[in-house]
Design a protein around this motif. Structure first.
Motif, short mmCIF file in Angstrom:
data_model
loop_
_atom_site.label_atom_id
_atom_site.label_comp_id
_atom_site.label_asym_id
_atom_site.label_seq_id
_atom_site.Cartn_x
_atom_site.Cartn_y
_atom_site.Cartn_z
N LYS A 56 44.81 45.31 41.48
CA LYS A 56 45.88 44.57 40.65
C LYS A 56 44.96 43.81 39.95
CE LYS A 56 43.52 40.10 42.91
NZ LYS A 56 44.46 38.17 43.92
N MET A 57 43.83 44.35 39.11
CA MET A 57 43.28 44.28 38.45
C MET A 57 43.45 45.40 37.03
SD MET A 57 39.27 42.47 38.38
CE MET A 57 38.71 43.18 36.99
N LEU A 58 43.61 46.11 37.64
CA LEU A 58 43.74 47.30 37.61
C LEU A 58 45.12 47.72 36.74
CD1 LEU A 58 41.59 49.77 39.04
CD2 LEU A 58 41.02 48.34 36.78
N ALA A 59 46.61 46.53 36.55
CA ALA A 59 47.48 46.81 36.25
C ALA A 59 48.03 46.68 34.56
CB ALA A 59 48.20 46.16 36.41
N GLY A 60 48.35 47.71 34.05
CA GLY A 60 48.79 47.46 33.21
C GLY A 60 48.43 48.61 31.67
N ALA A 61 47.88 49.28 32.35
CA ALA A 61 46.86 50.69 31.56
C ALA A 61 48.39 51.91 31.43
CB ALA A 61 45.70 51.62 32.17
N GLY A 62 49.62 52.35 32.38
CA GLY A 62 50.07 53.12 31.69
C GLY A 62 50.92 53.20 30.72
N TRP A 75 41.69 49.37 29.32
CA TRP A 75 43.02 48.07 28.84
C TRP A 75 43.57 47.05 30.00
CZ3 TRP A 75 43.45 53.45 29.01
CH2 TRP A 75 43.32 54.32 27.69
N LEU A 76 42.26 46.65 30.26
CA LEU A 76 42.23 45.12 31.38
C LEU A 76 42.64 44.12 30.20
CD1 LEU A 76 38.53 45.54 33.04
CD2 LEU A 76 40.90 46.30 33.65
N ARG A 77 43.83 43.38 31.18
CA ARG A 77 44.81 42.53 30.11
C ARG A 77 44.18 40.58 30.96
NH1 ARG A 77 50.85 43.48 33.66
NH2 ARG A 77 50.85 45.03 32.75
N GLN A 78 43.53 40.25 29.83
CA GLN A 78 42.52 39.09 29.57
C GLN A 78 43.27 38.03 31.02
OE1 GLN A 78 41.37 37.28 26.45
NE2 GLN A 78 40.92 38.99 25.33
N ARG A 79 44.39 37.62 31.55
CA ARG A 79 45.28 36.77 31.90
C ARG A 79 44.80 37.39 33.51
NH1 ARG A 79 49.49 38.93 30.29
NH2 ARG A 79 51.36 40.51 31.26
N GLN A 80 44.73 38.44 33.52
CA GLN A 80 44.33 39.28 34.72
C GLN A 80 42.76 39.25 35.14
OE1 GLN A 80 46.33 42.77 34.57
NE2 GLN A 80 47.99 42.39 35.97
N LEU A 81 42.06 39.77 34.15
CA LEU A 81 40.48 39.30 34.48
C LEU A 81 39.95 38.03 34.51
CD1 LEU A 81 37.99 41.51 34.18
CD2 LEU A 81 38.24 41.23 31.81
N LEU A 82 40.57 37.29 33.53
CA LEU A 82 39.72 35.87 34.29
C LEU A 82 39.69 35.18 35.07
CD1 LEU A 82 40.54 34.92 30.76
CD2 LEU A 82 39.06 35.31 30.61
N PRO A 83 40.22 35.61 36.09
CA PRO A 83 40.63 34.39 37.14
C PRO A 83 39.73 35.69 38.85
CG PRO A 83 42.99 34.43 36.59
CD PRO A 83 41.95 35.49 35.56
N GLN A 84 39.61 36.91 37.89
CA GLN A 84 38.22 37.06 38.97
C GLN A 84 36.99 37.75 38.44
OE1 GLN A 84 39.91 38.76 41.58
NE2 GLN A 84 42.08 38.21 40.65
N LEU A 85 36.35 36.70 37.16
CA LEU A 85 35.44 36.94 36.70
C LEU A 85 34.23 36.91 37.34
CD1 LEU A 85 35.51 35.79 32.99
CD2 LEU A 85 35.69 38.42 34.19
N TRP A 86 34.68 35.63 38.44
CA TRP A 86 33.53 35.13 39.71
C TRP A 86 32.91 36.84 40.51
CZ3 TRP A 86 34.47 37.11 45.02
CH2 TRP A 86 35.76 37.40 44.92
N ARG A 87 33.99 37.67 40.85
CA ARG A 87 33.85 39.12 41.25
C ARG A 87 31.90 39.56 40.81
NH1 ARG A 87 37.33 40.80 44.70
NH2 ARG A 87 39.44 38.92 44.66
N PHE A 88 32.14 39.63 39.74
CA PHE A 88 30.56 39.78 38.76
C PHE A 88 29.21 38.81 38.61
CE2 PHE A 88 35.11 41.37 37.02
CZ PHE A 88 34.41 42.84 37.21
N TRP A 89 29.77 37.87 39.72
CA TRP A 89 28.72 37.72 40.03
C TRP A 89 26.60 37.86 39.99
CZ3 TRP A 89 24.94 37.52 44.59
CH2 TRP A 89 25.56 38.24 44.87
N TYR A 90 27.07 38.93 39.91
CA TYR A 90 25.55 39.63 41.06
C TYR A 90 25.19 40.71 39.37
CZ TYR A 90 28.80 43.88 40.56
OH TYR A 90 29.70 44.77 40.23
N THR A 91 26.17 41.05 37.99
CA THR A 91 25.59 41.25 37.06
C THR A 91 24.02 40.42 36.19
OG1 THR A 91 27.91 40.46 35.80
CG2 THR A 91 28.10 42.79 36.42
N ALA A 92 24.72 38.64 36.28
CA ALA A 92 23.55 37.70 35.97
C ALA A 92 22.59 37.89 36.41
CB ALA A 92 24.16 36.93 36.40
N PHE A 93 21.84 39.14 37.75
CA PHE A 93 20.85 39.03 37.79
C PHE A 93 20.13 40.71 37.15
CE2 PHE A 93 22.46 37.10 41.14
CZ PHE A 93 21.54 35.51 41.86
#
Length: 320
Positions: free
Chosen positions: A277-283, A163-181
Motif C-alpha cells: 500500500k505504500m507503493l501506490a501512485g508510481a504509475g 514518488w512515494l506519497r507523503q500521506r501514505q508514507l508518514l503513517p508507516q514510518l514506524w516500520r523503519f525503527w531499525y534504521t535508527a541503529f
C-alpha cells in the motif's frame, strides 16, 4: 579495468590474498570463502578507483542484478540458476559489501548509480536489463531516470519508488525503527559489528516464514555485515540516505521526472518493512509501470519466491 580470477567458487582465498595482487589483502570480507552457486564464476573489476567483486553466470543478453543491505551477490543464489540459461547475469557486490573494497565514501544513491554506469562501461555494455532488490533498486531507479537509453527494463523487487506519497508514507514510518541503529556515524558500524542479533532479526523476520532461509544462509549475511569495512559501509549507506534521499522525498524532488523504461515493481503482500500500500501512485510518473503483489510473501522475494521473480523478469524482458 582490472579483471582478476580468484579461486573457484566455494573455495577460500588463501591468506586473504588475491593471486593477481600478491601481498594485497582481499577487499571486503578478507579471507571469507565465496559461497558456492553452480555455474557462477567470480572476478574483480576496478571502476572509479574501487575494486568491486562481481559474480557472473550464463550467457546471452546482459542482466545486472543489484543486491540490498545487509546482503551481497549471494542474494541471487536461487534466481541465478533459473535465468542463466537465457541471460548473461552480472551480480556485483556494492562497494563496501561482500568481497568488494570498502572506500571511505561513495555510498550515496547518486554515487552508487555512477558505479552501475562504470560497471556497464567496464563490461562493454551500452545497455542492460536491471533486477534490483530494495536498496539496490534505489540506485537502479536513478540510473533508469538519468539514462533511460542504457536500461531496457527494470524489475524492482521489494523496493520503494521515487514518488512515494507523503500521506501514505508518514503513517508507516514506524516500520523503519531499525534504521535508527544503523544510520548514525560511528554508532551504526558498532551495532553491525557487535550486535549481530539485530541483523539476524531483520533477515529472519523480514521473510514471511522461516522456510525462506536454508541452514547457514542468514549467518552468511550476518557474518559478512560484521566485517569492519562492511559495517562502515552499512552505516554510511543509511547516513547518506538521511542526508540526501529523505530530504528529496520531503521536497518531492522527483515529481517532475518521468520513468520511460518498462518497469515492474514486485512486492510481498506480507512485507512488514515495505507493504504494497505504500507503493501506490508510481504509475502516474511512468510510461509503463506495473505493481505485482505476491501473496503470502515478505521482504526477501529472491529467497522466498525465486521462481516468481524469475518469471516476472522473463515476462518483463519480453515487453518492448
Amino acid at each position: 579495468m582490472t579483471i582478476i580470477t580468484p579461486p573457484p567458487a566455494g573455495a577460500p582465498v588463501p591468506g586473504g590474498q588475491n593471486a593477481g595482487h600478491a601481498g594485497d589483502a582481499l577487499p571486503g570480507c578478507g579471507a571469507r570463502p565465496l559461497p558456492y552457486v553452480p555455474g557462477v564464476t567470480h572476478r574483480f573489476v576496478t571502476v572509479r578507483g574501487v575494486r568491486l567483486h562481481v559474480a557472473e553466470a550464463g550467457g546471452g543478453d546482459p542482466v545486472m542484478l543489484l543486491h540490498s543491505f545487509p546482503q551481497h551477490w549471494y542474494t541471487w543464489r536461487y534466481v541465478v540458476p533459473l535465468l542463466a540459461g537465457q541471460y548473461r547475469l552480472i551480480c556485483p557486490d556494492w562497494r563496501g559489501f561482500g568481497w568488494s573494497e570498502a572506500p571511505p565514501g561513495g555510498y550515496d544513491t547518486a554515487s552508487r548509480a555512477a558505479d552501475i554506469f562504470a560497471l556497464m562501461d567496464a563490461f562493454g555494455l551500452p545497455r542492460a536489463r536491471l533486477i534490483a532488490h530494495d536498496w539496490g533498486a534505489h540506485a537502479a531507479f536513478t540510473v533508469a531516470l538519468q539514462a533511460p537509453e542504457r536500461v531496457s527494463h527494470l524489475l524492482a523487487v521489494n523496493a520503494a519508488h521515487p514518488w512515494l506519497r507523503q500521506r501514505q508514507l508518514l503513517p508507516q514510518l514506524w516500520r523503519f525503527w531499525y534504521t535508527a541503529f544503523f544510520e548514525y556515524p560511528r554508532i551504526g558500524r558498532l551495532v553491525l559489528r557487535h550486535w549481530p542479533g539485530l541483523t539476524r532479526f531483520l533477515l529472519r523476520r523480514g521473510a514471511a516464514g522461516p522456510a525462506a532461509w536454508q541452514p547457514g544462509e542468514v549467518e552468511e549475511f550476518v557474518a559478512a555485515s560484521r566485517q569492519p569495512g562492511s559495517a562502515r559501509a552499512g552505516e554510511a549507506l543509511h547516513w547518506q540516505f538521511v542526508l540526501h534521499d529523505i530530504p528529496g522525498i520531503i521536497l518531492r524532488r522527483h515529481r517532475g521526472l518521468r520513468l520511460t523504461v518498462p518497469t515492474v515493481i514486485m512486492a510481498g503482500a506480507s512485507d512488514w518493512m515495505l507493504p504494497p500500500k505504500m507503493l501506490a501512485g508510481a504509475g502516474r510518473h511512468a510510461d509503463d509501470l506495473q505493481l505485482r503483489v505476491v501473496p503470502g510473501a515478505g521482504h526477501f522475494l529472491p529467497a522466498e519466491r525465486p521462481a516468481e521473480v524469475a518469471e516476472a523478469a522473463r515476462e518483463l524482458f519480453q515487453r518492448t
